[in-house]
Design a protein around this motif. Structure first.
Motif, PDB file in Angstrom:
ATOM      1  N   UNK A   1      -1.709  -3.642 -20.641  1.00 30.05           N
ATOM      2  CA  UNK A   1      -1.588  -3.807 -21.808  1.00 30.05           C
ATOM      3  C   UNK A   1      -0.155  -3.143 -22.028  1.00 30.05           C
ATOM      4  N   UNK A   2       0.097  -1.511 -21.298  1.00 31.13           N
ATOM      5  CA  UNK A   2       0.966  -1.030 -21.191  1.00 31.13           C
ATOM      6  C   UNK A   2       2.419  -1.537 -20.963  1.00 31.13           C
ATOM      7  N   UNK A   3       2.863  -2.479 -19.468  1.00 30.47           N
ATOM      8  CA  UNK A   3       3.247  -3.192 -19.489  1.00 30.47           C
ATOM      9  C   UNK A   3       4.085  -3.996 -20.962  1.00 30.47           C
ATOM     10  N   UNK A   4       3.508  -4.276 -21.989  1.00 31.90           N
ATOM     11  CA  UNK A   4       3.706  -5.491 -23.311  1.00 31.90           C
ATOM     12  C   UNK A   4       3.801  -4.338 -24.390  1.00 31.90           C
TER      13      UNK A   4
ATOM     14  N   UNK B   1       1.995   4.698 -36.345  1.00 39.11           N
ATOM     15  CA  UNK B   1       3.255   3.562 -36.130  1.00 39.11           C
ATOM     16  C   UNK B   1       3.352   2.606 -35.384  1.00 39.11           C
ATOM     17  N   UNK B   2       3.301   3.314 -34.062  1.00 43.48           N
ATOM     18  CA  UNK B   2       3.129   2.429 -32.733  1.00 43.48           C
ATOM     19  C   UNK B   2       1.761   1.401 -32.390  1.00 43.48           C
ATOM     20  N   UNK B   3       1.113   1.677 -32.821  1.00 37.95           N
ATOM     21  CA  UNK B   3      -0.429   0.702 -33.104  1.00 37.95           C
ATOM     22  C   UNK B   3      -0.490  -0.098 -34.473  1.00 37.95           C
ATOM     23  N   UNK B   4       0.520   0.381 -35.214  1.00 35.07           N
ATOM     24  CA  UNK B   4       0.506  -1.146 -36.093  1.00 35.07           C
ATOM     25  C   UNK B   4       1.644  -1.695 -35.838  1.00 35.07           C
ATOM     26  N   UNK B   5       2.640  -2.071 -34.999  1.00 37.13           N
ATOM     27  CA  UNK B   5       3.141  -2.584 -34.264  1.00 37.13           C
ATOM     28  C   UNK B   5       3.177  -3.667 -33.240  1.00 37.13           C
ATOM     29  N   UNK B   6       1.839  -3.426 -32.397  1.00 39.93           N
ATOM     30  CA  UNK B   6       1.373  -3.560 -31.452  1.00 39.93           C
ATOM     31  C   UNK B   6      -0.079  -3.932 -31.288  1.00 39.93           C
ATOM     32  N   UNK B   7      -1.202  -4.291 -32.990  1.00 42.33           N
ATOM     33  CA  UNK B   7      -2.019  -3.917 -32.727  1.00 42.33           C
ATOM     34  C   UNK B   7      -2.943  -4.850 -32.003  1.00 42.33           C
ATOM     35  N   UNK B   8      -4.355  -3.306 -31.614  1.00 43.58           N
ATOM     36  CA  UNK B   8      -4.772  -3.668 -30.435  1.00 43.58           C
ATOM     37  C   UNK B   8      -6.363  -2.626 -30.309  1.00 43.58           C
ATOM     38  N   UNK B   9      -7.452  -3.400 -30.606  1.00 46.28           N
ATOM     39  CA  UNK B   9      -9.159  -2.889 -29.702  1.00 46.28           C
ATOM     40  C   UNK B   9      -8.723  -3.046 -28.253  1.00 46.28           C
ATOM     41  N   UNK B  10      -9.518  -2.474 -28.067  1.00 48.37           N
ATOM     42  CA  UNK B  10      -9.935  -3.041 -26.382  1.00 48.37           C
ATOM     43  C   UNK B  10     -11.663  -2.455 -26.086  1.00 48.37           C
ATOM     44  N   UNK B  11     -12.177  -4.346 -26.096  1.00 50.09           N
ATOM     45  CA  UNK B  11     -14.021  -3.391 -26.074  1.00 50.09           C
ATOM     46  C   UNK B  11     -14.340  -3.969 -24.848  1.00 50.09           C
ATOM     47  N   UNK B  12     -15.954  -3.110 -24.883  1.00 49.31           N
ATOM     48  CA  UNK B  12     -16.886  -3.840 -23.913  1.00 49.31           C
ATOM     49  C   UNK B  12     -18.181  -3.151 -24.086  1.00 49.31           C
TER      50      UNK B  12
ATOM     51  N   UNK C   1     -11.217   4.380 -19.529  1.00 49.81           N
ATOM     52  CA  UNK C   1      -9.459   4.067 -19.746  1.00 49.81           C
ATOM     53  C   UNK C   1      -9.104   5.098 -20.949  1.00 49.81           C
ATOM     54  N   UNK C   2      -9.956   5.276 -21.440  1.00 51.31           N
ATOM     55  CA  UNK C   2      -9.807   6.413 -22.690  1.00 51.31           C
ATOM     56  C   UNK C   2      -8.658   7.650 -22.193  1.00 51.31           C
ATOM     57  N   UNK C   3      -8.992   7.852 -21.156  1.00 50.76           N
ATOM     58  CA  UNK C   3      -7.946   8.869 -20.216  1.00 50.76           C
ATOM     59  C   UNK C   3      -6.221   8.891 -19.754  1.00 50.76           C
ATOM     60  N   UNK C   4      -6.396   7.250 -19.789  1.00 49.37           N
ATOM     61  CA  UNK C   4      -5.454   6.184 -19.423  1.00 49.37           C
ATOM     62  C   UNK C   4      -4.684   5.270 -20.928  1.00 49.37           C
ATOM     63  N   UNK C   5      -5.475   5.283 -21.496  1.00 51.66           N
ATOM     64  CA  UNK C   5      -4.599   4.696 -22.757  1.00 51.66           C
ATOM     65  C   UNK C   5      -5.323   5.298 -23.826  1.00 51.66           C
ATOM     66  N   UNK C   6      -4.992   5.536 -25.348  1.00 54.09           N
ATOM     67  CA  UNK C   6      -4.882   6.135 -25.956  1.00 54.09           C
ATOM     68  C   UNK C   6      -5.064   4.923 -27.033  1.00 54.09           C
ATOM     69  N   UNK C   7      -5.102   3.734 -27.380  1.00 51.91           N
ATOM     70  CA  UNK C   7      -5.526   2.898 -28.024  1.00 51.91           C
ATOM     71  C   UNK C   7      -7.137   2.714 -28.645  1.00 51.91           C
ATOM     72  N   UNK C   8      -7.422   2.666 -30.256  1.00 51.73           N
ATOM     73  CA  UNK C   8      -8.988   2.611 -29.709  1.00 51.73           C
ATOM     74  C   UNK C   8      -9.431   1.468 -29.548  1.00 51.73           C
TER      75      UNK C   8
END
Length: 391
Positions: free
Chosen positions: A204-207, A216-227, A236-243
């Protein structure tokens, strides 16, 4: 004379006003440098494994169809190949939705492993390299759906999936699931002792994905991570701040990593804990509104309590066929969407038929505030017509 010549333009403008929305170019026909943004004013249309009601699930074609039909997010399940490449595939075994059984060269790959406490026998994704997986073709899961696309499309990688969203003619979000992380970490080893979850986040970070919800960053490339695995979401909350979205299974199924019951993970105490790491929950819809003899019963308070904890609710899965529509909806998926959006008040819907949900929302979207007042609407009409009348 001028007014007569300009009448088509005036009529088009009036039509736009009455519809309460701007006329946009069709996807792919607008300026190449500008993409229409993600809509955030109504519940999200989440293409469950792509538009898989029409085209076999998790294929490039299913995702492209969903984008064409107006989805907000394309959803996928992430698993791994034997050589550690992340792929888009729902089941940990290949048996039900590929032609693996017809490949004689793989006949000796059938294995039995324990999956969430149950012995499962089949052809597991992690016993095949990516090169081998690419030889397979995907079939429609359900026999009552269109079979004409069987055997046409290969398994795609997570990176190929991301590219589909990135190359869309408008901003389209992605909604990947960290699938069976316990099983993946048991059977696939990555260099440096990395975990399955690490590889997902690295990709995810690679892209360029990241950013808190609605930033603003999220709106450019929206993402939800689910599990379904809460420990993966916490990790992963310590690795990426995406919702992140915590998926919730049937009332009889415990969590795969912590062995917690449905009652435990839907309690107010647990919501208070998990909201530190997630922005919402993704429950099976029949646990929100129980079903008896194919009729909906009284709704539970799950959505209300989740909203009290400032958690979004994205239930799964909405399907058009009579095999899945409850009798309350008279075989009409629009009645089902209306019920869940306007009565239950969910914030997103996982659907196999993105086109149906998109059409329903387009046809039922309320007029903007500007056009709710007849006086304001007439004023807008006059401002368009008067310049031509004076000419």
């Amino acid at each position: 004379m001028i007014l007569t010549k300009c009448f088509p333009l005036i009529w088009l403008s009036l039509l736009t006003l009455c519809a309460g929305r701007t006329l946009y170019p069709l996807p792919g026909q607008g300026p190449k440098s500008v993409k229409l943004p993600l809509q955030t004013s109504r519940p999200y249309n989440i293409a469950h494994r792509g538009s898989n009601g029409e085209i076999p699930e998790e294929t490039a074609a299913a995702y492209l169809r969903a984008i064409e039909e107006g989805t907000d997010f394309i959803e996928t399940d992430i698993l791994s190949s034997k050589d550690g490449v992340l792929i888009c595939f729902h089941d940990c075994i290949l048996d039900d939705t590929t032609d693996v059984a017809s490949h004689k060269e793989f006949a000796d790959r059938k294995r039995t492993y324990e999956v969430q406490g149950v012995n499962v026998t089949g052809f597991f994704t992690f016993d095949f390299t990516l090169t081998e997986l690419k030889k397979l073709r995907i079939n429609q899961r359900y026999k009552f759906r269109d079979q004409q696309y069987n055997g046409k499309y290969p398994i795609i990688t997570f990176e190929e999936f991301i590219t589909i969203a990135r190359d869309a003619p408008r901003v389209v979000g992605i909604y990947p699931e960290i699938k069976n992380p316990v099983l993946m970490n048991q059977h696939v080893k990555w260099p440096g002792g990395k975990r399955f979850e690490d590889k997902v986040v690295e990709t995810l970070k690679k892209y360029g994905y990241g950013g808190s919800y609605l930033s603003k960053k999220w709106l450019r490339k929206p993402l939800f991570i689910q599990s379904f695995a809460p420990t993966s979401l916490v990790y992963i909350s310590n690795l990426i701040d995406s919702p992140k979205i915590f998926l919730i299974d049937d009332v009889t199924i415990p969590t795969q990593d912590t062995n917690q019951t449905y009652a435990e993970i839907t309690s107010d105490e647990y919501f208070h804990y998990i909201k530190q790491y997630v922005v919402g929950i993704g429950p099976w819809k029949d646990t929100i509104v129980p079903v008896m003899n194919n009729y909906l019963q009284l709704p539970t308070d799950l959505v209300k309590r989740a909203h009290t904890h400032n958690l979004q609710v994205h239930p799964y899965t909405y399907r058009n066929e009579h095999e899945y529509l409850h009798f309350n909806f008279s075989e009409d998926p629009y009645n089902e969407y209306d019920y869940w959006i306007n009565e239950i008040g969910v914030d997103g819907l996982f659907t196999d038929f993105t086109g149906s949900l998109h059409h329903f929302q387009e046809w039922t979207s309320p007029l903007s505030e500007t056009f709710k007042s007849p006086r304001k609407l007439l004023g807008q009409i006059a401002s368009l017509v008067l310049p031509y009348a004076k000419a």
